[in-house]
Design an enzyme around this catalytic site. Structure first.
Site, mmCIF file in Angstrom:
data_model
loop_
_atom_site.group_PDB
_atom_site.id
_atom_site.type_symbol
_atom_site.label_atom_id
_atom_site.label_comp_id
_atom_site.label_asym_id
_atom_site.label_seq_id
_atom_site.Cartn_x
_atom_site.Cartn_y
_atom_site.Cartn_z
ATOM 1 N N PHE A 26 -90.068 -86.355 -50.352
ATOM 2 C CA PHE A 26 -89.705 -87.521 -51.157
ATOM 3 C C PHE A 26 -90.854 -88.517 -51.082
ATOM 4 C CE2 PHE A 26 -88.360 -91.909 -51.382
ATOM 5 C CZ PHE A 26 -87.717 -91.934 -52.613
ATOM 6 N N GLU A 27 -91.424 -88.812 -52.218
ATOM 7 C CA GLU A 27 -92.469 -89.823 -52.287
ATOM 8 C C GLU A 27 -92.429 -90.467 -53.673
ATOM 9 O OE1 GLU A 27 -95.963 -86.543 -53.424
ATOM 10 O OE2 GLU A 27 -96.201 -87.845 -51.680
ATOM 11 N N ILE A 28 -92.779 -91.732 -53.745
ATOM 12 C CA ILE A 28 -92.968 -92.421 -55.019
ATOM 13 C C ILE A 28 -94.403 -92.918 -55.017
ATOM 14 C CG2 ILE A 28 -92.292 -94.367 -56.470
ATOM 15 C CD1 ILE A 28 -89.491 -94.147 -55.423
ATOM 16 N N TYR A 83 -98.043 -96.301 -52.862
ATOM 17 C CA TYR A 83 -97.389 -95.101 -52.317
ATOM 18 C C TYR A 83 -96.182 -95.532 -51.496
ATOM 19 C CZ TYR A 83 -96.917 -90.503 -50.109
ATOM 20 O OH TYR A 83 -96.442 -89.278 -49.682
#
Length: 482
Positions: free
Chosen positions: A337-339, A240
């Site tokens: 915003f997250e990956i 994450y």
């Protein structure tokens, strides 16, 4: 002597002090201007009590100012959460015990390198097209013109032709448009809809932000450099990634921590070091006892008398939000915003956690969002080494911004021009691109590549409500002094 006299004549003489008569005349000229405010008015028609008119006019102004101050300074106020906390903090290095910056400064784009099995997911509606276009233009200019990762647009309705054609005109990357089915977007079949709607109505009555809205949220794309964050996440075995960590509004999640902590305890899960970013020791009642040598010290009453005294000897005060001796500090990774790895979201452990939280009813009886759910799940199931802080990626949504300082040395490379062909006016097209030809000056410990920050907005790390320090604590601490 003659020289001294000449100098004395050239020195300007001091102005004469005003006489008492002059002062009285000046007072007489000012007094009529203020006499209107000195007029006294009666509180009631036949009342003997009167107050100056100036005091009557000034009182409501003071009340309004006090109300504004109380609202802004209240701990649960969204205004207080994002108030500037003075000058932005110095750029400090963070320990690399568990995580480190993937790229410092610019890299030449590896256009022929490997690609991750990844996509850019956007939750949006037709009426949000203008904002989506601005985000797409930013993403293409700073990142995806080299890597061509596919876009996936999701909506709880059908995207219209205008939306689809406009998006396709702004990118050469593959694009897919999807519709979220009602059984996934609406209430589950096991929910009492009347009870759920009553919970949402109460949130509206309590003026809880977004408490009565069931709508999609537009994700504004970030400013990146020419490196591939998906590949870096894979190589570093990260689960994450985030750019911003802030505090949630307390009134929106009053019971979320109790359920999350219960899941952790019932499943006998031991923290791997990330849970401590979101939990803090519960504060007990303040110890007001005095030492025996204090003149005001009084010996305690015998226990049998305490037990018979009203309000004494009973159950001690308990923090209603505490669980297992801990409380929620309201920190969460901002999921705008997250990956993240989808195999983690699909894992049995995560789905067991999510299903329990879903069954609690907190998503509608309160106003739980995806951000604290993702964060608390990570705190329970992951370790700091599984998380990456994208310090080198800029992101902004409304007035909340994270903008990297540019890396020093020779780490800034010339920027290849990018002419947005959807802008038909050639002059304007060049002007749009030339805006990015100048970027902010480099700074010590900076990590950014050709970043150009909005100076009208204080970075979130310099505001009250930021959770950067909580992340630093679990990530190994600061590696450089302030």
């Amino acid at each position: 002597m003659g020289l001294i006299q000449n100098l004395t004549k050239r020195i300007p003489s001091a102005a004469a002090l005003p006489s008492f008569a002059d002062i009285n005349n000046e007072k007489d000229r000012i007094t009529p201007r203020l006499s209107f405010f000195k007029r006294r008015i009666r509180l009631k028609g036949n009342s003997k009590i009167s107050v100056p008119l100036g005091a009557v006019l000034l009182f409501p102004c003071i009340v309004i100012v006090l109300i504004i101050v109380l609202i802004v300074r209240h701990p649960s106020s969204p205004g207080s959460l994002m108030m500037p906390a003075g000058a932005p903090p110095a750029i400090r290095k963070i320990s690399e015990d568990h995580d480190k910056v993937f790229v410092t400064g610019c890299l030449e784009p590896q256009t022929d390198g490997p690609r991750a099995n990844a996509a850019l997911v956007v939750l949006a509606r037709n009426q949000e097209l203008e904002g989506v276009v601005q985000s797409i233009k930013s993403m293409e200019r700073h990142f995806n013109r080299w890597f061509h990762y596919p876009y996936v647009f999701l909506n709880d309705g059908d995207f219209n032709t205008t939306f689809k054609e406009t998006i396709l005109n702004h990118t050469s990357a593959p694009v897919e448009f999807g519709k979220i089915d009602p059984d996934m977007w609406g209430y589950p079949d096991w929910v009492n809809i009347d009870t759920a709607r009553e919970g949402i109505r109460k949130q509206g009555d309590a003026a809880i932000m977004y408490g009565v809205r069931m709508a999609a949220q537009l994700m504004y794309f970030p400013l990146t450099d020419a490196s591939d964050p998906f590949i870096h996440m894979e190589r570093a075995n990260k689960t994450y990634g985030f750019t911003i960590a802030v505090k949630e509004l307390r009134e929106t999640v009053p019971n979320i921590f109790r359920y999350a902590s219960t899941f952790k305890r019932v499943n006998n899960i031991t923290s791997q070091g990330l849970w401590e970013m979101f939990a803090e020791p519960a504060t007990g009642p303040e110890d007001t006892s005095l030492p025996e040598d204090d003149p005001k010290y009084k010996p305690p009453l015998p226990q049998e008398i305490l037990n018979s005294e009203p309000g004494q000897g009973g159950v001690p005060d308990v923090d209603p939000e505490a669980m297992e001796g801990e409380t929620y500090n309201m920190c969460h990774f901002w999921s705008n915003f997250e990956i993240a790895r989808l195999d983690w979201f699909r894992s049995k452990e995560y789905n067991d956690f999510f299903n329990m939280m879903d069954r609690s009813g907190g998503f509608w009886m309160e106003r739980w969002g995806d951000a604290p759910i993702h964060s608390l799940a990570a705190g329970i199931l992951l370790a700091p080494r599984d998380i990456h802080y994208f310090r080198d990626i800029g992101y902004r949504h409304t007035t909340i911004q994270h903008c990297p300082a540019n890396a020093p040395g020779n780490r800034q490379l010339p920027r290849p021009p990018f002419y947005e062909m959807t802008t038909t006016d050639e002059k304007k097209r060049k002007e749009e691109d030339e805006f990015w030809d100048t970027w902010d000056s480099v700074k010590e410990n900076g990590v950014g590549c050709r970043c150009k920050c909005d100076t009208d907005i204080v970075d979130v790390e310099g505001k009250l409500g930021s959770c950067l320090s909580e992340w630093v604590n679990v990530a190994g601490g600061w590696a450089s002094a302030a």
